[in-house]
Write a protein that holds these residues in place. Structure first.
Motif, short mmCIF file in Angstrom:
data_model
loop_
_atom_site.label_atom_id
_atom_site.label_comp_id
_atom_site.label_asym_id
_atom_site.label_seq_id
_atom_site.Cartn_x
_atom_site.Cartn_y
_atom_site.Cartn_z
N GLY A 12 0.81 -1.20 0.00
CA GLY A 12 0.00 0.00 0.00
C GLY A 12 0.85 1.26 0.00
N GLU A 13 0.30 2.30 -0.61
CA GLU A 13 1.02 3.57 -0.65
C GLU A 13 1.26 4.10 0.76
OE1 GLU A 13 0.43 8.08 -2.41
OE2 GLU A 13 -0.72 6.44 -3.29
N ARG A 14 0.27 3.94 1.63
CA ARG A 14 0.41 4.44 3.00
C ARG A 14 1.54 3.71 3.73
NH1 ARG A 14 1.48 7.70 6.17
NH2 ARG A 14 0.67 7.69 8.26
N SER A 15 1.71 2.44 3.50
CA SER A 15 2.81 1.69 4.13
C SER A 15 4.16 2.21 3.66
CB SER A 15 2.70 0.19 3.79
OG SER A 15 1.53 -0.35 4.36
N TRP A 16 4.25 2.48 2.37
CA TRP A 16 5.50 3.03 1.83
C TRP A 16 5.75 4.43 2.38
CZ3 TRP A 16 9.30 0.43 -0.01
CH2 TRP A 16 9.08 -0.79 -0.64
N GLN A 17 4.68 5.22 2.55
CA GLN A 17 4.85 6.56 3.09
C GLN A 17 5.40 6.50 4.51
OE1 GLN A 17 4.45 9.49 1.34
NE2 GLN A 17 5.56 10.24 3.12
N ARG A 18 4.87 5.58 5.32
CA ARG A 18 5.39 5.41 6.69
C ARG A 18 6.85 4.98 6.67
NH1 ARG A 18 0.22 3.02 7.57
NH2 ARG A 18 1.17 0.98 7.39
N ALA A 19 7.19 4.08 5.75
CA ALA A 19 8.58 3.62 5.65
C ALA A 19 9.51 4.76 5.26
CB ALA A 19 8.68 2.47 4.64
N LEU A 20 9.07 5.59 4.32
CA LEU A 20 9.88 6.74 3.91
C LEU A 20 10.05 7.73 5.06
CD1 LEU A 20 8.37 7.35 0.37
CD2 LEU A 20 10.74 6.70 0.88
N THR A 21 8.98 7.99 5.79
CA THR A 21 9.05 8.91 6.92
C THR A 21 10.03 8.39 7.97
OG1 THR A 21 6.78 9.63 6.54
CG2 THR A 21 7.70 10.04 8.73
N GLU A 22 9.96 7.11 8.27
CA GLU A 22 10.87 6.52 9.25
C GLU A 22 12.32 6.57 8.75
OE1 GLU A 22 12.37 4.69 12.64
OE2 GLU A 22 10.44 5.65 12.27
N ALA A 23 12.52 6.28 7.48
CA ALA A 23 13.88 6.31 6.91
C ALA A 23 14.45 7.72 6.97
CB ALA A 23 13.87 5.81 5.48
N ARG A 24 13.63 8.72 6.65
CA ARG A 24 14.10 10.11 6.73
C ARG A 24 14.47 10.49 8.16
NH1 ARG A 24 9.48 11.40 3.15
NH2 ARG A 24 10.34 11.58 1.07
N THR A 25 13.64 10.09 9.11
CA THR A 25 13.90 10.38 10.52
C THR A 25 15.22 9.76 10.96
OG1 THR A 25 11.54 10.48 10.99
CG2 THR A 25 13.00 10.14 12.86
N GLN A 26 15.44 8.51 10.60
CA GLN A 26 16.69 7.84 10.97
C GLN A 26 17.88 8.50 10.29
OE1 GLN A 26 16.47 3.62 10.38
NE2 GLN A 26 14.72 3.40 11.75
N TYR A 27 17.73 8.86 9.03
CA TYR A 27 18.81 9.51 8.30
C TYR A 27 19.18 10.85 8.95
CZ TYR A 27 21.35 11.94 4.63
OH TYR A 27 22.29 12.66 3.94
N GLU A 28 18.15 11.64 9.24
CA GLU A 28 18.41 12.95 9.86
C GLU A 28 19.06 12.78 11.23
OE1 GLU A 28 14.57 14.76 9.73
OE2 GLU A 28 14.70 15.14 7.57
N HIS A 29 18.61 11.80 11.98
CA HIS A 29 19.20 11.55 13.30
C HIS A 29 20.67 11.14 13.16
CE1 HIS A 29 19.38 10.50 17.51
NE2 HIS A 29 19.88 9.33 17.19
N SER A 30 20.96 10.30 12.18
CA SER A 30 22.36 9.88 11.99
C SER A 30 23.22 11.04 11.53
CB SER A 30 22.45 8.71 11.01
OG SER A 30 22.20 9.14 9.69
N GLN A 31 22.65 11.95 10.73
CA GLN A 31 23.39 13.12 10.31
C GLN A 31 23.68 14.04 11.49
OE1 GLN A 31 24.67 13.69 7.11
NE2 GLN A 31 24.10 11.54 7.08
#
Length: 50
Positions: A12-31
């Motif tokens: 589902g698109e919503r599942s992918w959206q949640r995955a993208l949001t989580e990935a961005r959060t983790q990326y920003e935190h690692s940065q």
């Protein structure tokens, strides 16, 4: 982006959206962590008082 991932990989698109949001959060935190490590201002953990 989420719609494209859903079309190409299924799910589902919503599942992918949640995955993208989580990935961005983790990326920003690692940065943020990398920036703190580079400047030597990484937060120190408090030591308990004896």
């Amino acid at each position: 982006m989420a719609a494209r991932l859903a079309r190409e990989h299924g799910g589902g698109e919503r599942s992918w959206q949640r995955a993208l949001t989580e990935a961005r959060t983790q990326y920003e935190h690692s940065q943020d962590q990398d920036d703190e490590d580079d400047t030597g201002t990484a937060p120190q953990t408090a030591q308990p008082t004896p």
